[in-house]
Design an enzyme around this catalytic site. Structure first.
Site, PDB file in Angstrom:
ATOM      1  N   ARG A 235      18.778  70.880  54.834  1.00  0.00           N
ATOM      2  CA  ARG A 235      18.041  71.888  55.586  1.00  0.00           C
ATOM      3  C   ARG A 235      17.086  71.181  56.549  1.00  0.00           C
ATOM      4  O   ARG A 235      16.420  70.204  56.180  1.00  0.00           O
ATOM      5  CB  ARG A 235      17.206  72.785  54.659  1.00  0.00           C
ATOM      6  CG  ARG A 235      17.972  73.888  53.966  1.00  0.00           C
ATOM      7  CD  ARG A 235      18.484  74.960  54.936  1.00  0.00           C
ATOM      8  NE  ARG A 235      19.231  76.021  54.284  1.00  0.00           N
ATOM      9  CZ  ARG A 235      20.550  76.037  54.099  1.00  0.00           C
ATOM     10  NH1 ARG A 235      21.301  75.034  54.505  1.00  0.00           N
ATOM     11  NH2 ARG A 235      21.141  77.080  53.522  1.00  0.00           N
ATOM     12  N   ASP A 259      22.803  67.248  60.179  1.00  0.00           N
ATOM     13  CA  ASP A 259      23.676  68.419  60.291  1.00  0.00           C
ATOM     14  C   ASP A 259      22.816  69.668  60.357  1.00  0.00           C
ATOM     15  O   ASP A 259      23.328  70.760  60.628  1.00  0.00           O
ATOM     16  CB  ASP A 259      24.624  68.479  59.084  1.00  0.00           C
ATOM     17  CG  ASP A 259      25.622  69.623  59.188  1.00  0.00           C
ATOM     18  OD1 ASP A 259      26.358  69.663  60.210  1.00  0.00           O
ATOM     19  OD2 ASP A 259      25.654  70.481  58.292  1.00  0.00           O
ATOM     20  N   GLU A 264      16.928  74.949  64.434  1.00  0.00           N
ATOM     21  CA  GLU A 264      18.342  75.182  64.785  1.00  0.00           C
ATOM     22  C   GLU A 264      18.696  76.646  65.035  1.00  0.00           C
ATOM     23  O   GLU A 264      19.664  76.934  65.753  1.00  0.00           O
ATOM     24  CB  GLU A 264      19.258  74.626  63.692  1.00  0.00           C
ATOM     25  CG  GLU A 264      19.266  75.437  62.394  1.00  0.00           C
ATOM     26  CD  GLU A 264      20.133  74.798  61.308  1.00  0.00           C
ATOM     27  OE1 GLU A 264      19.915  73.626  60.984  1.00  0.00           O
ATOM     28  OE2 GLU A 264      21.018  75.494  60.784  1.00  0.00           O
ATOM     29  N   HIS A 296      25.282  72.113  61.975  1.00  0.00           N
ATOM     30  CA  HIS A 296      25.380  72.772  60.666  1.00  0.00           C
ATOM     31  C   HIS A 296      26.846  73.101  60.337  1.00  0.00           C
ATOM     32  O   HIS A 296      27.164  74.231  59.937  1.00  0.00           O
ATOM     33  CB  HIS A 296      24.517  74.033  60.616  1.00  0.00           C
ATOM     34  CG  HIS A 296      24.004  74.354  59.245  1.00  0.00           C
ATOM     35  ND1 HIS A 296      22.713  74.758  58.984  1.00  0.00           N
ATOM     36  CD2 HIS A 296      24.617  74.316  58.030  1.00  0.00           C
ATOM     37  CE1 HIS A 296      22.559  74.961  57.693  1.00  0.00           C
ATOM     38  NE2 HIS A 296      23.697  74.707  57.087  1.00  0.00           N
TER      39      HIS A 296
END
Ligand code: NAD
Ligand code: COI
Length: 332
Positions: A235, A259, A264, A296
């Site tokens: 996260r 990621d 985001e 993600h």
């Protein structure tokens, strides 16, 4: 019985249809739109909803669903950090998630990216694309020479450990809730400080909680070894991005794998090709040869998506039938 699903993507549609075919007694309807206060009414007449989104499930959104008489909500993903739990509790929501749809999807991605950063494949790709086919100075680090420190030994962390061991790495781990099997095998160090002192690669596999906010900050990075690789496929909120940029600039950090990104929402999984990119800091990270950004997508495999859809619908039907769901979420 009727289930309404929000934000169904094209790649999820076959699995929604598969579930509907196997459950002819349930009417299934869906939309590609996100669940918002404005779209909630689309679920009118449904007994439950199946959802996935990174957008917050705000008090207004939950209220709009409750106004339609719907309080049974099944998430197709793991994370529940974007649900206003106080409001959900007040409205009597029953919620389920899919906590284990494919740990391998995320662990594999983290492992692939770890190997890529150690072998500097992004630098090589850029060089080759520019016609520079020389070896030096793009020399790799072998995985077996690394001590890999895994923070969080839950479902995903454990698979990542196995994969990295398969490459020959020495694996150490930290988790306040130690897994008895791993403990017997001697993987655990006593503290995060111990892990930072020993690890060449630090990989995060913990949830975003209040306590874990920016756990990788300036102080944590200072405790890590020089030339450390930091992996965040968990996260964005776990990492203080500015502190990582400082570590990249100073050369303390060899490579950063992200990621997930703290800002985001609204940026990842969008097409920016013909638009002005909205986040300078992220653009700067994307442009760096020793930073691997993915939007993600660690979870995004056919195996995972099928399980997410089928498990969420199964759970929702159980809630509707008044049965115990396989994976209920604690509301409140
Ligand atoms: P899990 O619940 O099985 O394991 C999490 C582990 O973290 C637990 O063992 C817990 O004790 C430990 N933990 C919590 N706080 C910690 C801390 N401060 N230090 C060390 N350990 C700590 O969860 P999981 O299925 O392994 O998933 C891990 C995380 O991965 C999720 O919370 C989610 O944020 C993230 N995730 C990312 C993607 C993606 O596509 N990138 C997909 C799914 C999940
Ligand atoms: C989760 O399942 O919590 C994830 O992080 C993946 C999500 C983007 C579907």
């Amino acid at each position: 019985k009727k289930i309404f699903a929000f934000s169904i993507r094209k790649d999820e549609e076959p699995y929604v249809k598969e579930w509907a075919k196997d459950h002819p007694e349930v009417e299934v309807e869906y939309t590609d739109e996100l669940l918002t206060p404005e779209t909630a009414a689309k679920a009118k007449g449904a007994d439950g909803v199946v959802v996935y989104q990174q957008l917050d499930y705000t008090p207004e959104t939950l209220q709009a669903l409750a106004d339609e008489g719907i309080t049974k909500m099944s998430l197709r993903n793991v994370g529940v950090d974007n649900i206003d739990m106080a409001k959900a509790k007040e409205l009597g929501f029953e919620i389920t998630n899919v906590p284990v749809y494919s740990p391998n999807a995320i662990a594999e991605h983290a492992a692939i990216q770890t190997a890529r950063i150690l072998r500097q494949t992004k630098v090589l790709d850029e060089k080759i694309a520019n016609g520079d086919l020389r070896w030096a100075p793009t020399i790799g680090r072998e995985v077996r020479d690394q001590t890999v420190g895994v923070i969080g030994t839950g479902h995903i962390g454990r698979v990542y450990m196995q994969i990295m061991e398969g490459f020959g790495a020495k694996v150490i781990a930290y988790d306040p809730f130690e897994n008895p099997e791993l403990k017997k095998q001697g993987y655990y160090v006593d503290s995060l400080d111990d892990l930072y002192a020993q690890a060449d690669v630090v990989s995060l596999h913990v949830p975003a909680t209040k306590e874990n906010f920016h756990m990788i900050d300036k102080d944590a990075i200072a405790k890590m070894k020089d030339n450390v690789v930091i992996v965040n496929c968990s996260r964005g909120a776990l990492v203080d991005t500015d502190a990582v940029i400082e570590g990249l600039d100073s050369g303390k950090i060899f490579g950063f794998i992200m990621d997930t990104y703290e800002d985001e929402v609204g940026i990842f999984n969008e097409d920016w090709r013909d638009k002005e990119f909205p986040d300078k800091r992220l653009k700067d990270l994307i442009d760096r040869s020793n930073v691997l950004v993915t939007p993600h997508t660690a979870f995004y495999t056919t195996h995972a998506v099928r399980n997410m859809v089928l498990n969420a619908f199964d759970n929702n039907l159980k809630l509707i039938n008044g049965e115990e769901a396989d994976t209920p979420v604690k509301v409140g």
